[in-house]
Write a protein that holds these residues in place. Structure first.
Motif, PDB file in Angstrom:
ATOM      1  N   LEU A 183       0.825  -1.205   0.000  1.00  0.00           N
ATOM      2  CA  LEU A 183       0.000   0.000   0.000  1.00  0.00           C
ATOM      3  C   LEU A 183       0.865   1.264   0.000  1.00  0.00           C
ATOM      4  O   LEU A 183       0.612   2.201  -0.767  1.00  0.00           O
ATOM      5  N   TYR A 184       1.878   1.283   0.867  1.00  0.00           N
ATOM      6  CA  TYR A 184       2.767   2.443   0.907  1.00  0.00           C
ATOM      7  C   TYR A 184       3.519   2.589  -0.419  1.00  0.00           C
ATOM      8  O   TYR A 184       3.673   3.694  -0.940  1.00  0.00           O
ATOM      9  N   GLY A 185       4.004   1.478  -0.954  1.00  0.00           N
ATOM     10  CA  GLY A 185       4.749   1.504  -2.213  1.00  0.00           C
ATOM     11  C   GLY A 185       3.921   2.058  -3.355  1.00  0.00           C
ATOM     12  O   GLY A 185       4.394   2.878  -4.144  1.00  0.00           O
ATOM     13  N   ARG A 186       2.667   1.608  -3.447  1.00  0.00           N
ATOM     14  CA  ARG A 186       1.779   2.118  -4.519  1.00  0.00           C
ATOM     15  C   ARG A 186       1.535   3.617  -4.342  1.00  0.00           C
ATOM     16  O   ARG A 186       1.554   4.365  -5.310  1.00  0.00           O
ATOM     17  N   LYS A 187       1.327   4.033  -3.097  1.00  0.00           N
ATOM     18  CA  LYS A 187       1.102   5.455  -2.824  1.00  0.00           C
ATOM     19  C   LYS A 187       2.340   6.269  -3.201  1.00  0.00           C
ATOM     20  O   LYS A 187       2.240   7.307  -3.860  1.00  0.00           O
ATOM     21  N   ARG A 188       3.512   5.788  -2.796  1.00  0.00           N
ATOM     22  CA  ARG A 188       4.754   6.505  -3.097  1.00  0.00           C
ATOM     23  C   ARG A 188       5.022   6.532  -4.598  1.00  0.00           C
ATOM     24  O   ARG A 188       5.502   7.528  -5.138  1.00  0.00           O
ATOM     25  N   MET A 189       4.688   5.455  -5.308  1.00  0.00           N
ATOM     26  CA  MET A 189       4.878   5.422  -6.751  1.00  0.00           C
ATOM     27  C   MET A 189       3.997   6.473  -7.437  1.00  0.00           C
ATOM     28  O   MET A 189       4.438   7.154  -8.364  1.00  0.00           O
ATOM     29  N   ARG A 190       2.754   6.636  -6.958  1.00  0.00           N
ATOM     30  CA  ARG A 190       1.875   7.677  -7.517  1.00  0.00           C
ATOM     31  C   ARG A 190       2.459   9.068  -7.273  1.00  0.00           C
ATOM     32  O   ARG A 190       2.416   9.924  -8.146  1.00  0.00           O
ATOM     33  N   GLU A 191       3.008   9.286  -6.068  1.00  0.00           N
ATOM     34  CA  GLU A 191       3.626  10.580  -5.753  1.00  0.00           C
ATOM     35  C   GLU A 191       4.812  10.855  -6.675  1.00  0.00           C
ATOM     36  O   GLU A 191       4.974  11.965  -7.189  1.00  0.00           O
ATOM     37  N   ILE A 192       5.653   9.846  -6.892  1.00  0.00           N
ATOM     38  CA  ILE A 192       6.815   9.992  -7.767  1.00  0.00           C
ATOM     39  C   ILE A 192       6.365  10.280  -9.191  1.00  0.00           C
ATOM     40  O   ILE A 192       6.899  11.172  -9.858  1.00  0.00           O
ATOM     41  N   ASP A 193       5.373   9.531  -9.674  1.00  0.00           N
ATOM     42  CA  ASP A 193       4.888   9.739 -11.043  1.00  0.00           C
ATOM     43  C   ASP A 193       4.306  11.140 -11.221  1.00  0.00           C
ATOM     44  O   ASP A 193       4.504  11.777 -12.256  1.00  0.00           O
ATOM     45  N   ARG A 194       3.596  11.619 -10.186  1.00  0.00           N
ATOM     46  CA  ARG A 194       3.054  12.990 -10.243  1.00  0.00           C
ATOM     47  C   ARG A 194       4.192  14.011 -10.316  1.00  0.00           C
ATOM     48  O   ARG A 194       4.151  14.947 -11.115  1.00  0.00           O
ATOM     49  N   GLU A 195       5.214  13.833  -9.480  1.00  0.00           N
ATOM     50  CA  GLU A 195       6.342  14.769  -9.480  1.00  0.00           C
ATOM     51  C   GLU A 195       7.123  14.694 -10.792  1.00  0.00           C
ATOM     52  O   GLU A 195       7.558  15.724 -11.322  1.00  0.00           O
ATOM     53  N   LEU A 196       7.277  13.499 -11.340  1.00  0.00           N
ATOM     54  CA  LEU A 196       7.951  13.366 -12.632  1.00  0.00           C
ATOM     55  C   LEU A 196       7.191  14.116 -13.722  1.00  0.00           C
ATOM     56  O   LEU A 196       7.795  14.808 -14.553  1.00  0.00           O
ATOM     57  N   GLY A 197       5.869  13.998 -13.717  1.00  0.00           N
ATOM     58  CA  GLY A 197       5.046  14.716 -14.695  1.00  0.00           C
ATOM     59  C   GLY A 197       5.178  16.219 -14.539  1.00  0.00           C
ATOM     60  O   GLY A 197       5.302  16.960 -15.521  1.00  0.00           O
ATOM     61  N   TYR A 198       5.167  16.675 -13.286  1.00  0.00           N
ATOM     62  CA  TYR A 198       5.309  18.103 -13.004  1.00  0.00           C
ATOM     63  C   TYR A 198       6.674  18.608 -13.481  1.00  0.00           C
ATOM     64  O   TYR A 198       6.770  19.635 -14.161  1.00  0.00           O
ATOM     65  N   LEU A 199       7.741  17.883 -13.115  1.00  0.00           N
ATOM     66  CA  LEU A 199       9.082  18.301 -13.519  1.00  0.00           C
ATOM     67  C   LEU A 199       9.248  18.311 -15.034  1.00  0.00           C
ATOM     68  O   LEU A 199       9.863  19.220 -15.593  1.00  0.00           O
ATOM     69  N   ALA A 200       8.683  17.311 -15.712  1.00  0.00           N
ATOM     70  CA  ALA A 200       8.761  17.261 -17.172  1.00  0.00           C
ATOM     71  C   ALA A 200       8.070  18.476 -17.786  1.00  0.00           C
ATOM     72  O   ALA A 200       8.590  19.091 -18.728  1.00  0.00           O
ATOM     73  N   LYS A 201       6.926  18.834 -17.246  1.00  0.00           N
ATOM     74  CA  LYS A 201       6.182  19.998 -17.753  1.00  0.00           C
ATOM     75  C   LYS A 201       6.964  21.285 -17.517  1.00  0.00           C
ATOM     76  O   LYS A 201       7.074  22.127 -18.415  1.00  0.00           O
ATOM     77  N   VAL A 202       7.528  21.438 -16.323  1.00  0.00           N
ATOM     78  CA  VAL A 202       8.302  22.638 -16.008  1.00  0.00           C
ATOM     79  C   VAL A 202       9.511  22.747 -16.940  1.00  0.00           C
ATOM     80  O   VAL A 202       9.795  23.815 -17.492  1.00  0.00           O
ATOM     81  N   MET A 203      10.229  21.636 -17.137  1.00  0.00           N
ATOM     82  CA  MET A 203      11.416  21.662 -17.996  1.00  0.00           C
ATOM     83  C   MET A 203      11.053  21.929 -19.447  1.00  0.00           C
ATOM     84  O   MET A 203      11.785  22.613 -20.156  1.00  0.00           O
ATOM     85  N   LYS A 204       9.903  21.428 -19.881  1.00  0.00           N
ATOM     86  CA  LYS A 204       9.457  21.645 -21.257  1.00  0.00           C
ATOM     87  C   LYS A 204       9.206  23.123 -21.517  1.00  0.00           C
ATOM     88  O   LYS A 204       9.507  23.634 -22.594  1.00  0.00           O
ATOM     89  N   HIS A 205       8.652  23.818 -20.537  1.00  0.00           N
ATOM     90  CA  HIS A 205       8.300  25.225 -20.710  1.00  0.00           C
ATOM     91  C   HIS A 205       9.368  26.185 -20.195  1.00  0.00           C
ATOM     92  O   HIS A 205       9.175  27.397 -20.216  1.00  0.00           O
ATOM     93  N   ALA A 206      10.488  25.645 -19.738  1.00  0.00           N
ATOM     94  CA  ALA A 206      11.551  26.495 -19.203  1.00  0.00           C
ATOM     95  C   ALA A 206      12.308  27.190 -20.322  1.00  0.00           C
ATOM     96  O   ALA A 206      12.618  26.594 -21.351  1.00  0.00           O
ATOM     97  N   GLN A 207      12.568  28.455 -20.107  1.00  0.00           N
ATOM     98  CA  GLN A 207      13.400  29.237 -21.024  1.00  0.00           C
ATOM     99  C   GLN A 207      14.674  29.585 -20.251  1.00  0.00           C
ATOM    100  O   GLN A 207      14.639  30.389 -19.321  1.00  0.00           O
ATOM    101  N   VAL A 208      15.774  28.951 -20.621  1.00  0.00           N
ATOM    102  CA  VAL A 208      17.024  29.180 -19.906  1.00  0.00           C
ATOM    103  C   VAL A 208      17.545  30.575 -20.255  1.00  0.00           C
ATOM    104  O   VAL A 208      17.704  30.914 -21.418  1.00  0.00           O
ATOM    105  N   VAL A 209      17.744  31.372 -19.211  1.00  0.00           N
ATOM    106  CA  VAL A 209      18.289  32.717 -19.361  1.00  0.00           C
ATOM    107  C   VAL A 209      19.562  32.758 -18.522  1.00  0.00           C
ATOM    108  O   VAL A 209      19.513  32.633 -17.303  1.00  0.00           O
ATOM    109  N   ASP A 210      20.695  32.899 -19.190  1.00  0.00           N
ATOM    110  CA  ASP A 210      21.979  32.897 -18.509  1.00  0.00           C
ATOM    111  C   ASP A 210      22.351  34.327 -18.120  1.00  0.00           C
ATOM    112  O   ASP A 210      22.633  35.151 -18.986  1.00  0.00           O
TER     113      ASP A 210
END
Length: 173
Positions: A53-80
């Protein structure tokens, strides 16, 4: 500087931190949790299996964070900030020393909204203070509209990282 509402400015270091978090989740944490869930599933009754039960819950949390990070990186404009042509004005990546009416000084660095950390003086590009300071030069007075009311700030110093400090910092990381 940020040009469209579809993109979000971020420093090269900020994007590298997001990428490192994404890679860690995908390459280390998620496989470990998948292994635990597989092992726990083989132990029988899943309804009372805490590891499962804990593993499934943690896997959902990880998958949600991976989706969020992928979206943020996709829309990121690197300004040096190193490449900022006008270092006499406040733009993205500037480290600014300001003083209020009581002569209390504060130093802040203007970074992407996804990498802000007020505790370390890193304020987001869209924050009220950053919006008020944009384009200001040393000696300029700016008024910031805050929830508690208006506050005036004077720009005392503006600095940008230089190529040497970025190279040295990269060697230390």
């Amino acid at each position: 500087m940020p040009s469209t509402s579809n993109t979000s400015p971020i420093t090269p270091a900020g994007l590298a931190a997001l990428r490192a978090r994404y890679d860690h989740l995908l390459g280390t944490e998620r496989p470990e949790i998948v292994e635990i869930v597989s092992w726990a599933a083989g132990n029988g009754d899943r309804s009372e299996n805490g590891d499962y039960l804990y593993g499934r819950k943690r896997m959902r949390e990880i998958d949600r964070e991976l989706g969020y990070l992928a979206k943020v990186m996709k829309h990121a404009q690197v300004v040096d900030p190193v490449r900022q042509p006008d270092k006499t004005r406040i733009f993205f990546g500037a480290t600014v020393t300001i003083a209020d009416e009581d002569d209390l000084q504060r130093t802040v660095t203007i970074v992407g909204d996804k990498e802000q950390d007020a505790g370390t003086g890193r304020i987001g590009w869209s924050s009220p203070i950053a919006r008020a300071l944009r384009g200001a030069g040393v000696g300029d007075l700016r008024t910031v509209r805050l929830p508690a009311g208006q506050k005036g700030w004077e720009v005392l110093a503006i600095a940008y990282p230089d190529e040497d400090s970025v190279t040295a910092r990269g060697a230390d990381d």
